[in-house]
Design a protein around this motif. Structure first.
Motif, PDB file in Angstrom:
ATOM      1  N   UNK A  79      43.022  37.915  33.277  1.00  0.00           N
ATOM      2  CA  UNK A  79      43.933  39.015  33.584  1.00  0.00           C
ATOM      3  C   UNK A  79      43.306  39.981  34.580  1.00  0.00           C
ATOM      4  N   UNK A  80      41.982  40.178  34.502  1.00  0.00           N
ATOM      5  CA  UNK A  80      41.288  41.063  35.452  1.00  0.00           C
ATOM      6  C   UNK A  80      41.074  40.381  36.800  1.00  0.00           C
ATOM      7  N   UNK A  81      40.846  39.070  36.765  1.00  0.00           N
ATOM      8  CA  UNK A  81      40.463  38.351  37.973  1.00  0.00           C
ATOM      9  C   UNK A  81      41.580  38.340  39.020  1.00  0.00           C
ATOM     10  N   UNK A  82      42.831  38.165  38.569  1.00  0.00           N
ATOM     11  CA  UNK A  82      43.932  38.029  39.525  1.00  0.00           C
ATOM     12  C   UNK A  82      44.108  39.293  40.358  1.00  0.00           C
ATOM     13  N   UNK A 112      48.793  40.669  29.195  1.00  0.00           N
ATOM     14  CA  UNK A 112      49.731  41.199  30.186  1.00  0.00           C
ATOM     15  C   UNK A 112      49.480  42.687  30.421  1.00  0.00           C
ATOM     16  N   UNK A 113      49.125  43.422  29.347  1.00  0.00           N
ATOM     17  CA  UNK A 113      48.848  44.848  29.495  1.00  0.00           C
ATOM     18  C   UNK A 113      47.664  45.109  30.408  1.00  0.00           C
ATOM     19  N   UNK A 114      46.592  44.322  30.229  1.00  0.00           N
ATOM     20  CA  UNK A 114      45.418  44.477  31.096  1.00  0.00           C
ATOM     21  C   UNK A 114      45.780  44.149  32.539  1.00  0.00           C
ATOM     22  N   UNK A 115      46.507  43.056  32.709  1.00  0.00           N
ATOM     23  CA  UNK A 115      46.900  42.623  34.060  1.00  0.00           C
ATOM     24  C   UNK A 115      47.748  43.691  34.754  1.00  0.00           C
ATOM     25  N   UNK A 116      48.745  44.213  34.031  1.00  0.00           N
ATOM     26  CA  UNK A 116      49.644  45.185  34.658  1.00  0.00           C
ATOM     27  C   UNK A 116      48.906  46.479  34.997  1.00  0.00           C
ATOM     28  N   UNK A 117      47.970  46.913  34.100  1.00  0.00           N
ATOM     29  CA  UNK A 117      47.240  48.141  34.383  1.00  0.00           C
ATOM     30  C   UNK A 117      46.342  47.996  35.613  1.00  0.00           C
ATOM     31  N   UNK A 168      31.701  49.616  54.957  1.00  0.00           N
ATOM     32  CA  UNK A 168      30.699  48.569  54.823  1.00  0.00           C
ATOM     33  C   UNK A 168      30.751  47.757  53.552  1.00  0.00           C
ATOM     34  N   UNK A 169      31.593  48.127  52.592  1.00  0.00           N
ATOM     35  CA  UNK A 169      31.693  47.334  51.366  1.00  0.00           C
ATOM     36  C   UNK A 169      32.304  45.974  51.695  1.00  0.00           C
ATOM     37  N   UNK A 170      31.691  44.912  51.183  1.00  0.00           N
ATOM     38  CA  UNK A 170      32.269  43.585  51.431  1.00  0.00           C
ATOM     39  C   UNK A 170      33.209  43.216  50.282  1.00  0.00           C
ATOM     40  N   UNK A 171      33.847  42.066  50.430  1.00  0.00           N
ATOM     41  CA  UNK A 171      34.849  41.631  49.442  1.00  0.00           C
ATOM     42  C   UNK A 171      34.216  41.431  48.059  1.00  0.00           C
ATOM     43  N   UNK A 172      32.959  41.014  48.029  1.00  0.00           N
ATOM     44  CA  UNK A 172      32.288  40.798  46.747  1.00  0.00           C
ATOM     45  C   UNK A 172      32.128  42.127  46.011  1.00  0.00           C
ATOM     46  N   UNK A 173      31.818  43.207  46.778  1.00  0.00           N
ATOM     47  CA  UNK A 173      31.683  44.526  46.158  1.00  0.00           C
ATOM     48  C   UNK A 173      33.012  44.992  45.563  1.00  0.00           C
ATOM     49  N   UNK A 174      34.089  44.758  46.318  1.00  0.00           N
ATOM     50  CA  UNK A 174      35.421  45.160  45.829  1.00  0.00           C
ATOM     51  C   UNK A 174      35.788  44.383  44.577  1.00  0.00           C
ATOM     52  N   UNK A 175      35.537  43.061  44.615  1.00  0.00           N
ATOM     53  CA  UNK A 175      35.821  42.219  43.455  1.00  0.00           C
ATOM     54  C   UNK A 175      35.027  42.689  42.249  1.00  0.00           C
ATOM     55  N   UNK A 176      33.738  42.999  42.474  1.00  0.00           N
ATOM     56  CA  UNK A 176      32.880  43.466  41.382  1.00  0.00           C
ATOM     57  C   UNK A 176      33.368  44.800  40.834  1.00  0.00           C
ATOM     58  N   UNK A 177      33.820  45.689  41.735  1.00  0.00           N
ATOM     59  CA  UNK A 177      34.316  46.996  41.310  1.00  0.00           C
ATOM     60  C   UNK A 177      35.505  46.860  40.367  1.00  0.00           C
ATOM     61  N   UNK A 178      36.482  46.059  40.772  1.00  0.00           N
ATOM     62  CA  UNK A 178      37.695  45.921  39.969  1.00  0.00           C
ATOM     63  C   UNK A 178      37.425  45.179  38.659  1.00  0.00           C
ATOM     64  N   UNK A 179      36.567  44.149  38.725  1.00  0.00           N
ATOM     65  CA  UNK A 179      36.238  43.410  37.496  1.00  0.00           C
ATOM     66  C   UNK A 179      35.476  44.301  36.520  1.00  0.00           C
ATOM     67  N   UNK A 180      34.569  45.125  37.035  1.00  0.00           N
ATOM     68  CA  UNK A 180      33.806  46.007  36.152  1.00  0.00           C
ATOM     69  C   UNK A 180      34.711  47.042  35.500  1.00  0.00           C
ATOM     70  N   UNK A 182      37.934  46.661  34.732  1.00  0.00           N
ATOM     71  CA  UNK A 182      38.636  45.973  33.659  1.00  0.00           C
ATOM     72  C   UNK A 182      37.697  45.545  32.548  1.00  0.00           C
ATOM     73  N   UNK A 183      36.484  45.100  32.923  1.00  0.00           N
ATOM     74  CA  UNK A 183      35.522  44.638  31.925  1.00  0.00           C
ATOM     75  C   UNK A 183      35.124  45.730  30.964  1.00  0.00           C
ATOM     76  N   UNK A 184      34.955  46.973  31.465  1.00  0.00           N
ATOM     77  CA  UNK A 184      34.588  48.090  30.584  1.00  0.00           C
ATOM     78  C   UNK A 184      35.656  48.302  29.511  1.00  0.00           C
ATOM     79  N   UNK A 185      36.904  48.262  29.935  1.00  0.00           N
ATOM     80  CA  UNK A 185      37.998  48.440  28.974  1.00  0.00           C
ATOM     81  C   UNK A 185      37.998  47.339  27.932  1.00  0.00           C
TER      82      UNK A 185
END
Length: 817
Positions: A797-800, A708-713, A732-744, A746-749
């Protein structure tokens, strides 16, 4: 500022904080529930620790009770706490001791107006109840006047509360009634409170004779004179016991020292249960820290959103110190509300923990409840929790840049206000959760390994019952052996009985230990060997394999021939390459069997080894097989036997038939502790099962909070960076780039938290190795399970929030404020 002004100021902070919190019910509910889980679990474990470790006994100043013990210097693991009465009489005279008492635990056959049973009758010295300092619930206790001038005891008994309830249905008329124990009538003079349980909670206490000429052995405890250190008392005790050892050298080890062991360090409140509760308290501490980090993250996000409000308050004259205090007050109010919910949760959780607690590992006097001390602890934890999770957000919020906040620049393009702190809190949550889950994984692995152990015997379909023989009715060797033979012959012919055996108490774990010497080898002071008294069919009944030689025969048992079988561990007592079969072993217990134990007229202390059996777990499941020797039960006649029957079906279904056969031989003979061998083996796993259940529960709670902490952050980061995401997509960034940005992000943390947590869990694994958990120092499977479980939960938690960011409409995102 006067005291009244300060109180008024604090009251204003409380009222304002309550109003502010009431405007965000969603935040309050989520934060309070997170904290309630941590506070409730911590309070529940503390209630158990208080009832089992801090205040388990109702006796007067139990921390000032000491047990004088003798330790054999050649075998430090062996210590003696029982003394002959002549030794006890001298011990209580030592000037270092203010007072002393002695206990002689035992059982007697209850007959008369009650069904026959083996009744726990604990003999205590006449001053015992005065020493223990617990008043009776009804009637009176044993007094010095119950000991006659010739030191002979009066036939009186004080009942435990449970025995009073069971035998007399709590009737006050029990006082003055008699109980017939070993054919002697004892008058009931009192009943102890429910919590009193000195050596028994379902029996009674009788007067111990205090004749120095009596060879009875008693357990002694003492209280020290005021101002006398335990070391000085040990020196006095050592001097006395050396004098007694010179007069009676056979009663003492050749070399020994004495020590005083505090009563709280030698009972079941210590040992495995103490280790378990200490570890579990650490686990719920981690859980509470995860909850604090979670709420701190929410508070910081909320503080960033309130930056404009805070800046306005500062601009109109509010001091930063006052503002800091106000924000901290809100946190404490929130944690106090969570504490109330936590107490309600703790009440239910405490009951669940008590239901899981293994009875044999908890003092029978202990009462685990959410009492006043526990509530005080919970209140302190609630306030401290509010300060811990509120400190960082309050400092951060009270230090906002005034100009930037008033210009509403708090929503900068990067949205990084407090971002590093929130990321650090998320990493801390993940790391703590890894440690918790690793502890749970290790306990599960340890329990599974315990369940898969090769016992060396087959516990399924075996019924075990104890047969205590009253010394007055079975006062000779012939009477005891004759009774055992008749019982064995009677039960063999029962339907569905495949095999039957009789032996001493301790089958298959434990048993008497005897010093020994081996033919052709010098006698050593090595550890005593386990000695089991068995009938010919014992190995077949228990399912133990023969490795070499042969088993004992019925004829050898009947004639009490001096023959023996040893286990594989005992073969190592001979030089490598030497066969023990045909060799003689001398057993001291056969030559000196002790009081109330008989041997045949032709008895010898030497037996000849005729066979070797496979090793069995004879010291419990978690210890390797100890050297053991099995001899005919007819060589020794103690005042009790154990009967074992291998059955074709459910063993407990034969209990009534066995009871009928035994009572056909002796109508007053009770059957004690009827259990299946599966149940006996199961008792060995109750402590690991308790650890596994609670660690797993707390680990999963920690996982849920960290997820829940990861999701809320990340959800907050998406909300703060909506404008930035819109610009990226417009460029010009597509949705895949945005998804990758946010997942990365969260993934680093998650990866950092996993790395820190796994490093910490290596230390945990080493710490858990020992008496409580039998697990490898490093367990790759457990680590892989933790990484997979937490990684999967963190990915979801990161994906949503990442998917929500990828679905943003660039036009809407650009207009987002």
């Amino acid at each position: 500022m006067t005291m009244m002004s300060r109180i008024e100021s604090i009251w204003q902070d409380i009222r304002y904080g309550a109003r502010v919190l009431s405007k965000t019910p969603g935040f309050v509910l989520v934060a309070a529930l997170s904290l309630a889980l941590g506070i409730g679990a911590t309070t529940a474990i503390f209630s158990v620790i208080y009832g089992v470790l801090i205040s388990p006994y109702p006796y007067a100043k139990p921390n000032q009770i000491w047990s004088p013990q003798i330790r054999d210097l050649k075998d430090p693991n062996q210590s003696r706490m029982f003394y002959h009465m002549r030794e006890y009489v001298e011990i209580e005279k030592l000037p270092a001791f203010a007072e002393a008492m002695a206990t002689n635990p035992g059982s007697r056959l209850l007959t008369g107006d009650h069904p026959p049973e083996n009744f726990r009758a604990i003999a205590v010295t006449a001053n015992a109840f005065q020493f223990l300092g617990v008043a009776p619930a009804w009637g009176r206790t044993i007094q010095p006047g119950d000991l006659g001038p010739d030191r002979s005891p009066a036939p009186v008994i004080v009942l435990s509360y449970k025995a009073w309830q069971r035998l007399f249905d709590l009737s006050p008329s029990a006082l003055g009634k008699t109980l017939v124990l070993n054919d002697q009538a004892f008058t009931v003079i009192g009943v102890m409170p429910p919590r009193f349980g000195w050596w028994t909670d379902d029996g009674g206490w009788i007067v111990e004779p205090e004749d120095p000429r009596d060879n009875t052995e008693v357990a002694a405890i003492v209280r020290l004179q005021p101002g006398v250190p335990s070391r000085a008392a040990e020196e006095q005790l050592q001097g006395l016991l050396r004098q007694l050892a010179e007069a009676h050298p056979d009663d003492f080890p050749k070399t020994f020292n004495t020590r005083l062991i505090n009563y709280l360090d030698m009972t079941v409140a210590s040992g495995d249960m103490q280790s378990s509760l200490t570890l579990l308290f650490g686990a719920v501490g981690f859980l509470l820290l995860i909850a604090c980090a979670n709420v701190a993250n929410l508070q910081m996000a909320r503080g960033t959103a309130r930056a404009h409000e805070i800046a306005v308050r500062i601009s109109v004259g509010a001091g930063r110190g006052r503002l800091f205090r106000q924000l901290l007050t809100e946190s404490v109010l929130l944690s106090t509300a969570a504490g109330v919910l936590g107490i309600l949760l703790a009440i239910g959780l405490t009951k669940a923990i008590v239901a899981l607690m293994p009875a044999g590992y908890v003092p029978n006097e202990a009462r685990v409840t959410v009492n006043g001390y526990v509530l005080l602890f919970s209140a302190a934890v609630s306030v401290l929790t509010g300060i811990i999770f509120g400190l960082a957000p309050a400092l951060k919020s009270s230090r906002h840049d005034l100009v930037e906040s008033l210009k509403d620049a708090g929503r900068s393009l990067s949205g990084q206000a407090g971002g590093r702190t929130r990321a650090a809190l998320a990493v801390a949550e993940i790391a703590l959760s890894v440690v918790l889950l690793m502890g749970a994984s290790l306990t599960v692995r340890g329990f599974v390994q315990l369940q898969r152990l090769d016992l060396g015997f087959q516990p399924d379909r075996v019924l075990m019952v104890d047969l205590p023989m009253p010394p007055k009715r079975y006062s000779t060797y012939a009477q005891r052996i004759g009774f055992a033979e008749r019982v064995l012959d009677a039960v063999k012919s029962l339907p569905n009985v495949e095999s039957a055996a009789i032996g001493n108490g301790g089958m298959p774990f434990g048993g008497p230990r005897s010093a020994y010497s081996i033919e052709g080898q010098p006698k050593t002071d090595s550890r005593p060997i386990l000695m089991q008294l068995i009938s010919a069919s014992y190995f077949r009944t228990m399912g133990i394999a023969l490795r070499a030689g042969r088993a004992l025969t019925d004829q050898e048992i009947a004639l009490a021939d001096p023959v023996a079988v040893i286990n594989e561990a005992a073969t190592k007592l001979w030089p490598a390459g030497t066969s023990p079969i045909g060799r003689q072993v001398r057993l001291d217990l056969l030559g000196k069997p002790g009081p109330s134990v008989f041997v045949p007229a032709h008895s010898s202390d030497a037996v000849t080894v005729v066979g070797v059996i496979a090793d069995t777990r004879n010291q419990g499941l978690r210890d390797p097989a100890a050297p053991a020797i099995y001899i005919p039960y007819t060589l020794v006649a103690p005042p009790g036997r154990t009967l074992a029957l291998r059955t074709a079906g459910q063993p407990m279904l034969l209990l009534n038939a066995v009871r009928d056969r035994v009572r056909g031989i002796d109508k007053d003979q009770p059957l004690m502790r009827p259990l299946s061998l599966d149940d006996i083996v199961g008792f060995e796993t109750v402590q690991p099962r308790f650890n596994m259940a609670l660690f797993t529960c707390f680990g999963l709670l920690g996982l849920a909070l960290a997820t829940f902490g990861i999701y809320s952050m990340l959800s907050y980061s998406v909300a703060r960076r909506t404008h930035e995401i819109g610009i990226r997509m417009a460029l010009g960034a597509d949705r895949r780039n945005v998804l990758s940005l946010m997942l990365s992000m969260g993934g680093r943390l998650v990866l950092i938290g996993l790395a820190i947590g796994l490093a910490g869990s290596v230390t945990l694994a080493r710490f858990l190795q020992g008496e409580v958990f039998q697990v490898p120092g490093t367990d790759p499977l457990a680590m892989a399970a933790v990484v997979f479980l937490l990684g999967s939960a963190a990915f979801l938690a990161c994906l949503v929030p990442a998917a929500r960011a990828a679905k943003l409409d660039p036009t809407v995102a650009l207009r987002h404020e």
